[in-house]
Design an enzyme around this catalytic site. Structure first.
Site, PDB file in Angstrom:
ATOM      1  N   ASP A 163      -4.748   3.573  -2.221  1.00  0.00           N
ATOM      2  CA  ASP A 163      -5.915   3.832  -1.373  1.00  0.00           C
ATOM      3  C   ASP A 163      -6.464   5.238  -1.604  1.00  0.00           C
ATOM      4  O   ASP A 163      -5.833   6.229  -1.221  1.00  0.00           O
ATOM      5  CB  ASP A 163      -5.514   3.693   0.100  1.00  0.00           C
ATOM      6  CG  ASP A 163      -5.213   2.248   0.466  1.00  0.00           C
ATOM      7  OD1 ASP A 163      -6.128   1.418   0.369  1.00  0.00           O
ATOM      8  OD2 ASP A 163      -4.054   1.956   0.834  1.00  0.00           O
ATOM      9  N   SER A 202       0.839  -1.201   0.000  1.00  0.00           N
ATOM     10  CA  SER A 202       0.000   0.000   0.000  1.00  0.00           C
ATOM     11  C   SER A 202       0.871   1.247   0.000  1.00  0.00           C
ATOM     12  O   SER A 202       1.594   1.525   0.959  1.00  0.00           O
ATOM     13  CB  SER A 202      -0.925   0.022   1.222  1.00  0.00           C
ATOM     14  OG  SER A 202      -1.509   1.305   1.306  1.00  0.00           O
ATOM     15  N   MET A 246     -11.589  -6.288   4.667  1.00  0.00           N
ATOM     16  CA  MET A 246     -10.879  -5.305   5.497  1.00  0.00           C
ATOM     17  C   MET A 246     -10.598  -5.921   6.866  1.00  0.00           C
ATOM     18  O   MET A 246     -11.522  -6.391   7.534  1.00  0.00           O
ATOM     19  CB  MET A 246     -11.711  -4.038   5.698  1.00  0.00           C
ATOM     20  CG  MET A 246     -11.851  -3.120   4.495  1.00  0.00           C
ATOM     21  SD  MET A 246     -10.331  -2.444   3.780  1.00  0.00           S
ATOM     22  CE  MET A 246      -9.466  -1.798   5.198  1.00  0.00           C
ATOM     23  N   ASP A 293      -6.646  -6.710   3.783  1.00  0.00           N
ATOM     24  CA  ASP A 293      -6.057  -5.363   3.847  1.00  0.00           C
ATOM     25  C   ASP A 293      -6.209  -4.770   5.244  1.00  0.00           C
ATOM     26  O   ASP A 293      -7.321  -4.576   5.721  1.00  0.00           O
ATOM     27  CB  ASP A 293      -6.778  -4.490   2.799  1.00  0.00           C
ATOM     28  CG  ASP A 293      -6.214  -3.078   2.696  1.00  0.00           C
ATOM     29  OD1 ASP A 293      -5.195  -2.783   3.330  1.00  0.00           O
ATOM     30  OD2 ASP A 293      -6.827  -2.278   1.949  1.00  0.00           O
ATOM     31  N   GLY A 294      -5.069  -4.472   5.875  1.00  0.00           N
ATOM     32  CA  GLY A 294      -5.079  -3.789   7.167  1.00  0.00           C
ATOM     33  C   GLY A 294      -4.340  -4.568   8.242  1.00  0.00           C
ATOM     34  O   GLY A 294      -4.705  -5.698   8.569  1.00  0.00           O
ATOM     35  N   GLY A 295      -3.262  -3.988   8.758  1.00  0.00           N
ATOM     36  CA  GLY A 295      -2.534  -4.630   9.855  1.00  0.00           C
ATOM     37  C   GLY A 295      -1.832  -5.921   9.473  1.00  0.00           C
ATOM     38  O   GLY A 295      -1.532  -6.745  10.337  1.00  0.00           O
ATOM     39  N   MET A 336     -12.190   4.124  -1.387  1.00  0.00           N
ATOM     40  CA  MET A 336     -12.973   4.302  -0.162  1.00  0.00           C
ATOM     41  C   MET A 336     -13.704   5.625  -0.300  1.00  0.00           C
ATOM     42  O   MET A 336     -13.392   6.623   0.356  1.00  0.00           O
ATOM     43  CB  MET A 336     -12.046   4.272   1.067  1.00  0.00           C
ATOM     44  CG  MET A 336     -11.597   2.850   1.409  1.00  0.00           C
ATOM     45  SD  MET A 336     -10.062   2.802   2.351  1.00  0.00           S
ATOM     46  CE  MET A 336      -8.892   2.866   1.010  1.00  0.00           C
ATOM     47  N   PHE A 395      -7.162   4.550   7.656  1.00  0.00           N
ATOM     48  CA  PHE A 395      -5.786   4.875   8.050  1.00  0.00           C
ATOM     49  C   PHE A 395      -4.881   3.645   7.956  1.00  0.00           C
ATOM     50  O   PHE A 395      -5.342   2.520   8.197  1.00  0.00           O
ATOM     51  CB  PHE A 395      -5.753   5.398   9.485  1.00  0.00           C
ATOM     52  CG  PHE A 395      -6.636   6.594   9.688  1.00  0.00           C
ATOM     53  CD1 PHE A 395      -6.150   7.875   9.402  1.00  0.00           C
ATOM     54  CD2 PHE A 395      -7.946   6.449  10.110  1.00  0.00           C
ATOM     55  CE1 PHE A 395      -6.973   8.987   9.557  1.00  0.00           C
ATOM     56  CE2 PHE A 395      -8.783   7.565  10.259  1.00  0.00           C
ATOM     57  CZ  PHE A 395      -8.292   8.829   9.986  1.00  0.00           C
ATOM     58  N   GLY A 396      -3.624   3.900   7.664  1.00  0.00           N
ATOM     59  CA  GLY A 396      -2.632   2.844   7.746  1.00  0.00           C
ATOM     60  C   GLY A 396      -2.197   2.667   9.189  1.00  0.00           C
ATOM     61  O   GLY A 396      -2.531   3.488  10.057  1.00  0.00           O
ATOM     62  N   GLY A 397      -1.480   1.598   9.457  1.00  0.00           N
ATOM     63  CA  GLY A 397      -0.869   1.417  10.772  1.00  0.00           C
ATOM     64  C   GLY A 397      -1.799   1.001  11.895  1.00  0.00           C
ATOM     65  O   GLY A 397      -1.446   1.136  13.067  1.00  0.00           O
ATOM     66  N   HIS A 430      -7.994   0.854  -4.577  1.00  0.00           N
ATOM     67  CA  HIS A 430      -9.006   0.598  -3.543  1.00  0.00           C
ATOM     68  C   HIS A 430      -9.733   1.908  -3.273  1.00  0.00           C
ATOM     69  O   HIS A 430      -9.183   2.808  -2.648  1.00  0.00           O
ATOM     70  CB  HIS A 430      -8.270   0.070  -2.295  1.00  0.00           C
ATOM     71  CG  HIS A 430      -9.141  -0.172  -1.111  1.00  0.00           C
ATOM     72  ND1 HIS A 430      -8.624  -0.408   0.142  1.00  0.00           N
ATOM     73  CD2 HIS A 430     -10.490  -0.231  -0.971  1.00  0.00           C
ATOM     74  CE1 HIS A 430      -9.612  -0.599   1.007  1.00  0.00           C
ATOM     75  NE2 HIS A 430     -10.767  -0.483   0.356  1.00  0.00           N
ATOM     76  N   HIS A 433      -0.842  -1.222  -4.457  1.00  0.00           N
ATOM     77  CA  HIS A 433      -2.149  -0.959  -3.850  1.00  0.00           C
ATOM     78  C   HIS A 433      -2.279   0.549  -3.591  1.00  0.00           C
ATOM     79  O   HIS A 433      -1.451   1.139  -2.902  1.00  0.00           O
ATOM     80  CB  HIS A 433      -2.271  -1.739  -2.536  1.00  0.00           C
ATOM     81  CG  HIS A 433      -3.621  -1.668  -1.909  1.00  0.00           C
ATOM     82  ND1 HIS A 433      -4.682  -2.478  -2.282  1.00  0.00           N
ATOM     83  CD2 HIS A 433      -4.102  -0.870  -0.910  1.00  0.00           C
ATOM     84  CE1 HIS A 433      -5.746  -2.196  -1.546  1.00  0.00           C
ATOM     85  NE2 HIS A 433      -5.425  -1.209  -0.700  1.00  0.00           N
ATOM     86  N   GLY A 438       0.997  -1.977   4.167  1.00  0.00           N
ATOM     87  CA  GLY A 438       1.494  -0.612   4.046  1.00  0.00           C
ATOM     88  C   GLY A 438       2.625  -0.343   5.006  1.00  0.00           C
ATOM     89  O   GLY A 438       3.799  -0.376   4.649  1.00  0.00           O
ATOM     90  N   SER A 439       2.286  -0.094   6.275  1.00  0.00           N
ATOM     91  CA  SER A 439       3.314   0.309   7.230  1.00  0.00           C
ATOM     92  C   SER A 439       4.349  -0.788   7.445  1.00  0.00           C
ATOM     93  O   SER A 439       5.537  -0.491   7.596  1.00  0.00           O
ATOM     94  CB  SER A 439       2.694   0.760   8.551  1.00  0.00           C
ATOM     95  OG  SER A 439       1.722  -0.132   8.969  1.00  0.00           O
ATOM     96  N   MET A 452      -9.273   7.915  -0.681  1.00  0.00           N
ATOM     97  CA  MET A 452     -10.252   8.220   0.375  1.00  0.00           C
ATOM     98  C   MET A 452     -10.826   9.613   0.172  1.00  0.00           C
ATOM     99  O   MET A 452     -10.092  10.540  -0.198  1.00  0.00           O
ATOM    100  CB  MET A 452      -9.574   8.150   1.746  1.00  0.00           C
ATOM    101  CG  MET A 452      -8.885   6.827   2.017  1.00  0.00           C
ATOM    102  SD  MET A 452      -8.272   6.739   3.708  1.00  0.00           S
ATOM    103  CE  MET A 452      -7.246   5.264   3.619  1.00  0.00           C
TER     104      MET A 452
HETATM  105  C1  DX5 Z   1      -6.705   1.340   5.128  1.00  0.00           C
HETATM  106  C2  DX5 Z   1      -6.183   1.032   3.752  1.00  0.00           C
HETATM  107  C3  DX5 Z   1      -5.031   0.133   3.749  1.00  0.00           C
HETATM  108  C4  DX5 Z   1      -3.815   0.659   4.484  1.00  0.00           C
HETATM  109  C5  DX5 Z   1      -3.084  -0.524   5.027  1.00  0.00           C
HETATM  110  O1  DX5 Z   1      -7.944   1.944   5.054  1.00  0.00           O
HETATM  111  O2  DX5 Z   1      -7.185   0.425   2.957  1.00  0.00           O
HETATM  112  O3  DX5 Z   1      -4.663  -0.290   2.437  1.00  0.00           O
HETATM  113  O4  DX5 Z   1      -2.956   1.439   3.701  1.00  0.00           O
HETATM  114  O5  DX5 Z   1      -2.068  -0.068   5.856  1.00  0.00           O
HETATM  115  P1  DX5 Z   1      -1.414  -0.998   6.959  1.00  0.00           P
HETATM  116  O6  DX5 Z   1      -0.823  -2.169   6.234  1.00  0.00           O
HETATM  117  O7  DX5 Z   1      -0.404  -0.103   7.583  1.00  0.00           O
HETATM  118  O8  DX5 Z   1      -2.516  -1.419   7.905  1.00  0.00           O
HETATM  119 ZN    ZN Z   2      -6.497  -0.472   0.961  1.00  0.00          ZN
END
Ligand code: DX5
Ligand code: ZN
Length: 216
Positions: free
Chosen positions: A35, A8, A137, A175-177, A68, A143-145, A66, A33, A197-198, A37
């Site tokens: 994102d 991401s 999800m 996707d996420g964490g 959102m 948010f990332g992280g 993606h 990927h 992502g992170s 928003m």
């Molecule tokens: C969150 C995004 C993710 C995000 C993932 O809403 O859809 O793609 O960037 O980030 P991490 O891997 O840090 O959770």
């Molecule tokens: Zn995403």
């Protein structure tokens, strides 16, 4: 089972984006990927069409976009024009989901449907045959992280069973964490594609981090 990794770019360094794009180009990751928003569907605002258009010029791998955003059907052809190869829209944000999926495919993109942590995979029963990918999800989008939500494993397993029994070819993306501590469990549960992502961009060696996800 396929093991696709889609880093991401939300966690990339936007002051030197080309460097991070090249890192993904040179890595074992399959996709980018991206994102998007809108500050309405989710509380955060990220980037949109002009940035994606520029990423497309440097990326040598497919763009996994993606969305959102509310009423994503308004922008399907614009994201195609910007360079999206896979376009994922949220179940909760789309009034005429079936129609939007058909439009995405008619534009020549792969179509994905994303579901939030509270949305049951059973609600996808009548759309599964039509979609190329379901994005589960594993955090609340925005948010990332954030911390991985454990119930996701159960959802992946249920959806995998549903896909196998219906004979659909749908891929499962998570996707996420996501990181190297949960990747193996996600693939074992039935995921085909992991977004991270992170975990990738905060690593000392991002390419090695991607490699660990591939090997999980
Ligand atoms: C969150 C995004 C993710 C995000 C993932 O809403 O859809 O793609 O960037 O980030 P991490 O891997 O840090 O959770
Ligand atoms: Zn995403």
């Amino acid at each position: 089972m396929t093991k696709i990794v889609s880093p991401s770019m939300l966690s990339a360094n936007f002051l030197n984006l080309e460097k991070d794009i090249n890192m993904v180009n040179d890595s074992e990751a399959e996709w980018f990927h991206l994102d998007v928003m809108d500050g309405m569907y989710v509380p955060n605002i990220t980037f949109g069409l002009p940035i994606i258009k520029q990423i497309k010029q440097k990326a040598t791998k497919p763009l996994d976009v993606h969305l959102m955003i509310q009423q994503p059907e308004r922008y399907i052809s614009d994201f195609k024009a910007a360079g999206a190869d896979i376009l994922t829209i949220h179940y909760e944000a789309s009034t005429h989901l079936h129609k939007s999926i058909q439009t995405i495919k008619a534009e020549g993109m792969k179509a994905g449907v994303a579901i939030n942590p509270h949305t049951s995979v059973t609600l996808l029963e009548d759309i599964l045959q039509d979609v190329d990918m379901v994005l589960i999800m594993s955090v609340n989008p925005g948010f990332g992280g954030q911390k991985f939500i454990k119930q996701t494993i159960h959802k992946i397993k249920r959806l995998r069973i549903e896909i196998e029994s219906s004979g659909a070819q749908t891929m499962i993306q998570v996707d996420g964490g996501v990181d190297n501590t949960n990747a193996a469990r996600l693939y074992d549960a039935g995921a085909d594609c992991l977004v991270a992502g992170s975990y990738v961009f905060k690593a000392n060696d991002p390419k090695e981090a991607i490699s660990l996800l591939k090997k999980a």
